[in-house]
Design a protein around this motif. Structure first.
Motif, PDB file in Angstrom:
ATOM      1  N   LEU A 132       0.808  -1.209   0.000  1.00  0.00           N
ATOM      2  CA  LEU A 132       0.000   0.000   0.000  1.00  0.00           C
ATOM      3  C   LEU A 132       0.845   1.266   0.000  1.00  0.00           C
ATOM      4  O   LEU A 132       0.376   2.331  -0.405  1.00  0.00           O
ATOM      5  CB  LEU A 132      -0.927   0.010   1.225  1.00  0.00           C
ATOM      6  N   ALA A 133       2.092   1.147   0.455  1.00  0.00           N
ATOM      7  CA  ALA A 133       2.980   2.307   0.522  1.00  0.00           C
ATOM      8  C   ALA A 133       4.048   2.295  -0.569  1.00  0.00           C
ATOM      9  O   ALA A 133       4.867   3.217  -0.643  1.00  0.00           O
ATOM     10  CB  ALA A 133       3.660   2.357   1.893  1.00  0.00           C
ATOM     11  N   ASP A 134       4.044   1.274  -1.430  1.00  0.00           N
ATOM     12  CA  ASP A 134       5.111   1.131  -2.420  1.00  0.00           C
ATOM     13  C   ASP A 134       5.052   2.245  -3.460  1.00  0.00           C
ATOM     14  O   ASP A 134       3.969   2.623  -3.920  1.00  0.00           O
ATOM     15  CB  ASP A 134       4.977  -0.225  -3.122  1.00  0.00           C
ATOM     16  N   PRO A 135       6.207   2.789  -3.873  1.00  0.00           N
ATOM     17  CA  PRO A 135       6.203   3.913  -4.823  1.00  0.00           C
ATOM     18  C   PRO A 135       5.637   3.578  -6.194  1.00  0.00           C
ATOM     19  O   PRO A 135       5.156   4.478  -6.888  1.00  0.00           O
ATOM     20  CB  PRO A 135       7.682   4.307  -4.912  1.00  0.00           C
ATOM     21  N   VAL A 136       5.683   2.332  -6.601  1.00  0.00           N
ATOM     22  CA  VAL A 136       5.149   1.945  -7.905  1.00  0.00           C
ATOM     23  C   VAL A 136       3.660   1.603  -7.833  1.00  0.00           C
ATOM     24  O   VAL A 136       2.901   1.911  -8.756  1.00  0.00           O
ATOM     25  CB  VAL A 136       5.956   0.765  -8.490  1.00  0.00           C
ATOM     26  N   TRP A 137       3.203   1.011  -6.742  1.00  0.00           N
ATOM     27  CA  TRP A 137       1.861   0.437  -6.688  1.00  0.00           C
ATOM     28  C   TRP A 137       0.862   1.180  -5.804  1.00  0.00           C
ATOM     29  O   TRP A 137      -0.341   0.940  -5.915  1.00  0.00           O
ATOM     30  CB  TRP A 137       1.959  -1.017  -6.219  1.00  0.00           C
ATOM     31  N   LYS A 138       1.307   2.058  -4.938  1.00  0.00           N
ATOM     32  CA  LYS A 138       0.375   2.668  -3.985  1.00  0.00           C
ATOM     33  C   LYS A 138      -0.721   3.461  -4.698  1.00  0.00           C
ATOM     34  O   LYS A 138      -0.486   4.149  -5.690  1.00  0.00           O
ATOM     35  CB  LYS A 138       1.124   3.579  -3.013  1.00  0.00           C
ATOM     36  N   GLY A 139      -1.944   3.307  -4.175  1.00  0.00           N
ATOM     37  CA  GLY A 139      -3.073   4.064  -4.683  1.00  0.00           C
ATOM     38  C   GLY A 139      -3.653   3.594  -5.998  1.00  0.00           C
ATOM     39  O   GLY A 139      -4.572   4.225  -6.523  1.00  0.00           O
ATOM     40  N   LEU A 140      -3.167   2.475  -6.553  1.00  0.00           N
ATOM     41  CA  LEU A 140      -3.635   2.043  -7.872  1.00  0.00           C
ATOM     42  C   LEU A 140      -4.889   1.180  -7.810  1.00  0.00           C
ATOM     43  O   LEU A 140      -5.496   0.895  -8.848  1.00  0.00           O
ATOM     44  CB  LEU A 140      -2.527   1.286  -8.614  1.00  0.00           C
ATOM     45  N   SER A 141      -5.268   0.730  -6.615  1.00  0.00           N
ATOM     46  CA  SER A 141      -6.481  -0.081  -6.481  1.00  0.00           C
ATOM     47  C   SER A 141      -6.929  -0.049  -5.035  1.00  0.00           C
ATOM     48  O   SER A 141      -6.240   0.504  -4.161  1.00  0.00           O
ATOM     49  CB  SER A 141      -6.214  -1.528  -6.903  1.00  0.00           C
ATOM     50  N   ASP A 142      -8.063  -0.677  -4.769  1.00  0.00           N
ATOM     51  CA  ASP A 142      -8.477  -0.898  -3.391  1.00  0.00           C
ATOM     52  C   ASP A 142      -7.513  -1.872  -2.727  1.00  0.00           C
ATOM     53  O   ASP A 142      -6.658  -2.485  -3.388  1.00  0.00           O
ATOM     54  CB  ASP A 142      -9.895  -1.477  -3.355  1.00  0.00           C
TER      55      ASP A 142
END
Length: 255
Positions: A132-142
């Motif tokens: 959830l905090a990763d720079p590549v993946w955060k905020g991309l889905s529920d």
């Protein structure tokens, strides 16, 4: 931003795509590549690997129907694991997808094994707190999201890696190792690409064996319901990974 307004310091990213089957390409991940990306594709079953991984800024290792332990059947597999090991040692980031994630794990010294049952079709995956905090993946889905899965094998987490996502059947779904990522699931395939998969006799036989005679049609219907989400996730993740590569090398990415 268009090309004429790009910063003078912007320079293209040089990416190597390692393709293991013609119908398993970058797919929707390609939507996130800057227009100036220099993409070099090697079809590993018939073309030699480059001599030096460091001539590329990043490497994308795609999926395929074979396994990371199938070097006796496909000699290029062991050669690719060695090549990816050299890339990691030289700090060349790798983005591994399905088979590519398993080859990345093997290159980093982790075991790749066959799981208890195939994970094929639309399945739910959940982010870890680190994901959830990763720079590549955060905020991309529920926190939990649905994706296309198609694999029999799994990997142990490489030493020093961070687990970013899990499913109930296969806990190791996505990991980060430095600026490299191993992604077990298939964000890259949309319904058009999936139709090509199931038009292949061998692929169709696999999914029918796992899901029954209606498996291909049910899977493509499920994918149709999520592909707008998975397409946007793939494009955004690739764009962010390229930005991460650029930041690591101290430059800017072209448009």
């Amino acid at each position: 931003m268009n090309a004429s307004s790009a910063p003078a310091s912007a320079s293209p990213i040089r990416l190597l795509e390692l393709r293991h089957a013609e119908i398993e390409s970058l797919g929707t991940y390609a939507d996130g590549l800057p227009a100036t990306t220099e993409l070099h594709t090697v079809r590993t079953w018939r073309e030699p690997l480059p001599d030096d991984p460091t001539v590329f800024d990043g490497i994308v290792a795609m999926g395929g129907p074979m396994g990371a332990n199938d070097g006796a059947l496909h000699p290029w597999i062991d050669a690719e694991i060695t090549f990816l090991h050299r890339a990691l040692a030289a700090d060349v980031p790798v983005f591994g997808i399905c088979l590519g994630s398993q080859l990345l794990a093997a290159a980093a010294g982790a075991a790749v094994t066959t799981g208890p049952a195939p994970e094929i079709g639309i399945c739910s995956v959940e982010w870890t707190q680190q994901g959830l905090a990763d720079p590549v993946w955060k905020g991309l889905s529920d926190n939990t999201f649905d994706v296309m899965q198609w694999h029999y094998d799994t990997f142990d987490l490489p030493e020093g890696s961070v687990l970013l996502a899990s499913s109930s059947a296969y806990p190791n779904q996505l990991f980060r190792l430095g600026s490299s990522y191993g992604i077990q699931f298939h964000l890259e395939v949309d319904t058009r690409g999936f139709a090509e998969w199931v038009a292949d006799d061998d692929y169709r036989e696999e999914i029918v064996g796992a899901l029954g005679s209606r498996g291909p049609e049910e899977a493509i219907a499920g994918l149709a319901g999520i592909e707008s989400d998975t397409r946007s996730m793939a494009a955004a993740a690739m764009a962010r990974w390229v930005e991460l590569i650029s930041a690591d090398r101290g430059g800017e990415v072209g448009p």
